[in-house]
Write a protein that holds these residues in place. Structure first.
Motif, PDB file in Angstrom:
ATOM      1  N   LYS A  45     -16.877   6.824   8.327  1.00 25.23           N
ATOM      2  CA  LYS A  45     -18.150   6.196   8.700  1.00 25.23           C
ATOM      3  C   LYS A  45     -17.920   5.104   9.728  1.00 25.23           C
ATOM      4  CE  LYS A  45     -20.729   7.216   4.534  1.00 25.23           C
ATOM      5  NZ  LYS A  45     -21.449   6.698   3.365  1.00 25.23           N
ATOM      6  N   ASP A  46     -18.794   5.065  10.740  1.00 27.93           N
ATOM      7  CA  ASP A  46     -18.727   3.995  11.741  1.00 27.93           C
ATOM      8  C   ASP A  46     -19.080   2.666  11.071  1.00 27.93           C
ATOM      9  OD1 ASP A  46     -18.949   3.988  15.135  1.00 27.93           O
ATOM     10  OD2 ASP A  46     -19.627   2.205  14.058  1.00 27.93           O
ATOM     11  N   ILE A  47     -18.357   1.622  11.445  1.00 26.51           N
ATOM     12  CA  ILE A  47     -18.553   0.301  10.820  1.00 26.51           C
ATOM     13  C   ILE A  47     -19.871  -0.351  11.267  1.00 26.51           C
ATOM     14  CG2 ILE A  47     -17.413  -1.151  12.579  1.00 26.51           C
ATOM     15  CD1 ILE A  47     -15.831  -2.454  10.250  1.00 26.51           C
ATOM     16  N   PHE A  72     -19.137  11.784  23.044  1.00 24.20           N
ATOM     17  CA  PHE A  72     -17.801  11.288  23.389  1.00 24.20           C
ATOM     18  C   PHE A  72     -17.982  10.276  24.519  1.00 24.20           C
ATOM     19  CE2 PHE A  72     -17.019  15.488  21.682  1.00 24.20           C
ATOM     20  CZ  PHE A  72     -15.806  15.393  21.011  1.00 24.20           C
ATOM     21  N   ASN A  73     -17.670   9.021  24.286  1.00 23.16           N
ATOM     22  CA  ASN A  73     -17.735   8.027  25.350  1.00 23.16           C
ATOM     23  C   ASN A  73     -16.387   8.000  26.072  1.00 23.16           C
ATOM     24  OD1 ASN A  73     -20.386   7.170  24.838  1.00 23.16           O
ATOM     25  ND2 ASN A  73     -19.690   5.863  23.165  1.00 23.16           N
ATOM     26  N   ASN A  74     -16.450   8.146  27.386  1.00 17.79           N
ATOM     27  CA  ASN A  74     -15.222   8.191  28.192  1.00 17.79           C
ATOM     28  C   ASN A  74     -15.300   7.133  29.291  1.00 17.79           C
ATOM     29  OD1 ASN A  74     -12.839  10.428  29.027  1.00 17.79           O
ATOM     30  ND2 ASN A  74     -13.608   9.219  30.715  1.00 17.79           N
ATOM     31  N   ALA A 107     -19.482   4.543  30.110  1.00 17.25           N
ATOM     32  CA  ALA A 107     -19.978   5.155  28.870  1.00 17.25           C
ATOM     33  C   ALA A 107     -19.927   4.187  27.700  1.00 17.25           C
ATOM     34  CB  ALA A 107     -19.160   6.406  28.553  1.00 17.25           C
ATOM     35  N   GLY A 108     -19.291   3.015  27.923  1.00 12.89           N
ATOM     36  CA  GLY A 108     -19.205   2.027  26.842  1.00 12.89           C
ATOM     37  C   GLY A 108     -18.066   2.289  25.871  1.00 12.89           C
ATOM     38  N   GLU A 109     -17.058   3.037  26.327  1.00 11.30           N
ATOM     39  CA  GLU A 109     -15.909   3.299  25.443  1.00 11.30           C
ATOM     40  C   GLU A 109     -15.235   1.978  25.068  1.00 11.30           C
ATOM     41  OE1 GLU A 109     -12.621   5.791  27.078  1.00 11.30           O
ATOM     42  OE2 GLU A 109     -11.439   4.200  26.174  1.00 11.30           O
ATOM     43  N   ALA A 110     -15.058   1.752  23.759  1.00  9.41           N
ATOM     44  CA  ALA A 110     -14.449   0.503  23.287  1.00  9.41           C
ATOM     45  C   ALA A 110     -13.086   0.729  22.633  1.00  9.41           C
ATOM     46  CB  ALA A 110     -15.388  -0.183  22.298  1.00  9.41           C
ATOM     47  N   VAL A 111     -12.887   1.871  22.027  1.00 13.70           N
ATOM     48  CA  VAL A 111     -11.626   2.143  21.314  1.00 13.70           C
ATOM     49  C   VAL A 111     -10.900   3.290  22.022  1.00 13.70           C
ATOM     50  CG1 VAL A 111     -10.574   2.786  19.114  1.00 13.70           C
ATOM     51  CG2 VAL A 111     -12.646   1.376  19.120  1.00 13.70           C
ATOM     52  N   LEU A 146      -9.448   8.896  21.291  1.00 13.36           N
ATOM     53  CA  LEU A 146     -10.561   9.852  21.393  1.00 13.36           C
ATOM     54  C   LEU A 146     -11.312   9.971  20.063  1.00 13.36           C
ATOM     55  CD1 LEU A 146     -10.378  13.228  23.217  1.00 13.36           C
ATOM     56  CD2 LEU A 146     -11.414  13.120  20.951  1.00 13.36           C
ATOM     57  N   HIS A 147     -12.636   9.888  20.135  1.00 11.73           N
ATOM     58  CA  HIS A 147     -13.446  10.026  18.930  1.00 11.73           C
ATOM     59  C   HIS A 147     -14.780  10.651  19.286  1.00 11.73           C
ATOM     60  CE1 HIS A 147     -13.815   5.982  20.655  1.00 11.73           C
ATOM     61  NE2 HIS A 147     -15.103   6.022  20.321  1.00 11.73           N
ATOM     62  N   CYS A 148     -15.256  11.456  18.359  1.00  5.13           N
ATOM     63  CA  CYS A 148     -16.563  12.098  18.494  1.00  5.13           C
ATOM     64  C   CYS A 148     -17.519  11.350  17.572  1.00  5.13           C
ATOM     65  CB  CYS A 148     -16.422  13.554  18.065  1.00  5.13           C
ATOM     66  SG  CYS A 148     -17.962  14.462  18.050  1.00  5.13           S
ATOM     67  N   HIS A 149     -18.586  10.785  18.150  1.00  5.65           N
ATOM     68  CA  HIS A 149     -19.630  10.169  17.326  1.00  5.65           C
ATOM     69  C   HIS A 149     -20.535  11.286  16.812  1.00  5.65           C
ATOM     70  CE1 HIS A 149     -19.248   5.861  18.761  1.00  5.65           C
ATOM     71  NE2 HIS A 149     -18.691   6.466  19.791  1.00  5.65           N
ATOM     72  N   LEU A 150     -20.743  11.339  15.511  1.00  5.41           N
ATOM     73  CA  LEU A 150     -21.731  12.240  14.905  1.00  5.41           C
ATOM     74  C   LEU A 150     -22.878  11.353  14.440  1.00  5.41           C
ATOM     75  CD1 LEU A 150     -22.896  14.744  13.417  1.00  5.41           C
ATOM     76  CD2 LEU A 150     -21.293  14.252  11.563  1.00  5.41           C
TER      77      LEU A 150
HETATM   78  P1  AMP Z   1     -16.829   3.763  21.478  1.00  6.81           P
HETATM   79  O1  AMP Z   1     -17.729   2.712  22.058  1.00  6.81           O
HETATM   80  O2  AMP Z   1     -17.253   5.161  21.798  1.00  6.81           O
HETATM   81  O3  AMP Z   1     -15.364   3.512  21.825  1.00  6.81           O
HETATM   82  O4  AMP Z   1     -16.994   3.667  19.911  1.00  6.81           O
HETATM   83  C1  AMP Z   1     -16.166   2.920  19.078  1.00  6.81           C
HETATM   84  C2  AMP Z   1     -16.841   2.910  17.731  1.00  6.81           C
HETATM   85  O5  AMP Z   1     -15.884   2.496  16.774  1.00  6.81           O
HETATM   86  C3  AMP Z   1     -18.038   1.969  17.626  1.00  6.81           C
HETATM   87  O6  AMP Z   1     -19.199   2.705  17.259  1.00  6.81           O
HETATM   88  C4  AMP Z   1     -17.607   0.970  16.543  1.00  6.81           C
HETATM   89  O7  AMP Z   1     -18.679   0.560  15.721  1.00  6.81           O
HETATM   90  C5  AMP Z   1     -16.571   1.781  15.772  1.00  6.81           C
HETATM   91  N1  AMP Z   1     -15.588   0.996  15.047  1.00  6.81           N
HETATM   92  C6  AMP Z   1     -14.859  -0.050  15.519  1.00  6.81           C
HETATM   93  N2  AMP Z   1     -14.036  -0.513  14.567  1.00  6.81           N
HETATM   94  C7  AMP Z   1     -14.231   0.265  13.461  1.00  6.81           C
HETATM   95  C8  AMP Z   1     -13.681   0.281  12.148  1.00  6.81           C
HETATM   96  N3  AMP Z   1     -12.750  -0.583  11.772  1.00  6.81           N
HETATM   97  N4  AMP Z   1     -14.143   1.222  11.277  1.00  6.81           N
HETATM   98  C9  AMP Z   1     -15.089   2.093  11.650  1.00  6.81           C
HETATM   99  N5  AMP Z   1     -15.648   2.128  12.889  1.00  6.81           N
HETATM  100  C10 AMP Z   1     -15.228   1.229  13.776  1.00  6.81           C
END
Ligand code: AMP
Length: 114
Positions: free
Chosen positions: A29-31, A86-88, A92-96, A99-103
């Motif tokens: 689950k997204d935090i 997928f934010n790239n 796109a606002g990629e923060a992490v 690679l991750h798929c938002h559902l």
């Molecule tokens: P993105 O902007 O596509 O890189 O998405 C990164 C996502 O990771 C965001 O929706 C954050 O809320 C989520 N996120 C960051 N830290 C955590 C965490 N510790 N557990 C779960 N989700 C997280």
């Protein structure tokens, strides 16, 4: 090289609410949920983003998409629908950088996205 945040979650070094895991992918689950259902599906392999995926990653990426659909069904979204994102990169606002798929599901989505 140090582990990404999401590798630490996959390795259970950082807590998260897992909804699915297998040898290749983990879903949790997204935090900071942006919809009633907001789950991230990641490959265990720390591919930074889709632009850096390699031809040899095709199987894990296909697996990830199939598992995203399975997780969506398990979470009751099969009938109402859902969005996979997928934010790239910066626009796109990629923060992490793992690679991750938002559902996202459980509410009506808008188009175009913000
Ligand atoms: P993105 O902007 O596509 O890189 O998405 C990164 C996502 O990771 C965001 O929706 C954050 O809320 C989520 N996120 C960051 N830290 C955590 C965490 N510790 N557990 C779960 N989700 C997280």
């Amino acid at each position: 090289m140090s582990k990404t945040l999401f590798e630490k979650i996959a390795d259970k070094e950082i807590p998260a609410t897992l909804v699915y895991e297998d040898e290749h992918v983990v879903a949790f689950k997204d935090i900071d949920p942006q919809a009633p259902v907001h789950v991230l599906i990641i490959p265990r392999k720390p591919i930074p983003r889709i632009a850096e995926a390699k031809p040899e990653d095709h199987a894990v990426l296909g697996h990830l998409l199939l598992k995203a659909a399975e997780v969506a069904k398990k979470l009751g979204l099969a009938k109402t629908g859902y969005r996979l994102v997928f934010n790239n990169g910066p626009h796109a606002g990629e923060a992490v950088p793992h690679l991750h798929c938002h559902l996202l599901g459980g509410r009506q989505m808008k188009w175009p996205p913000g």
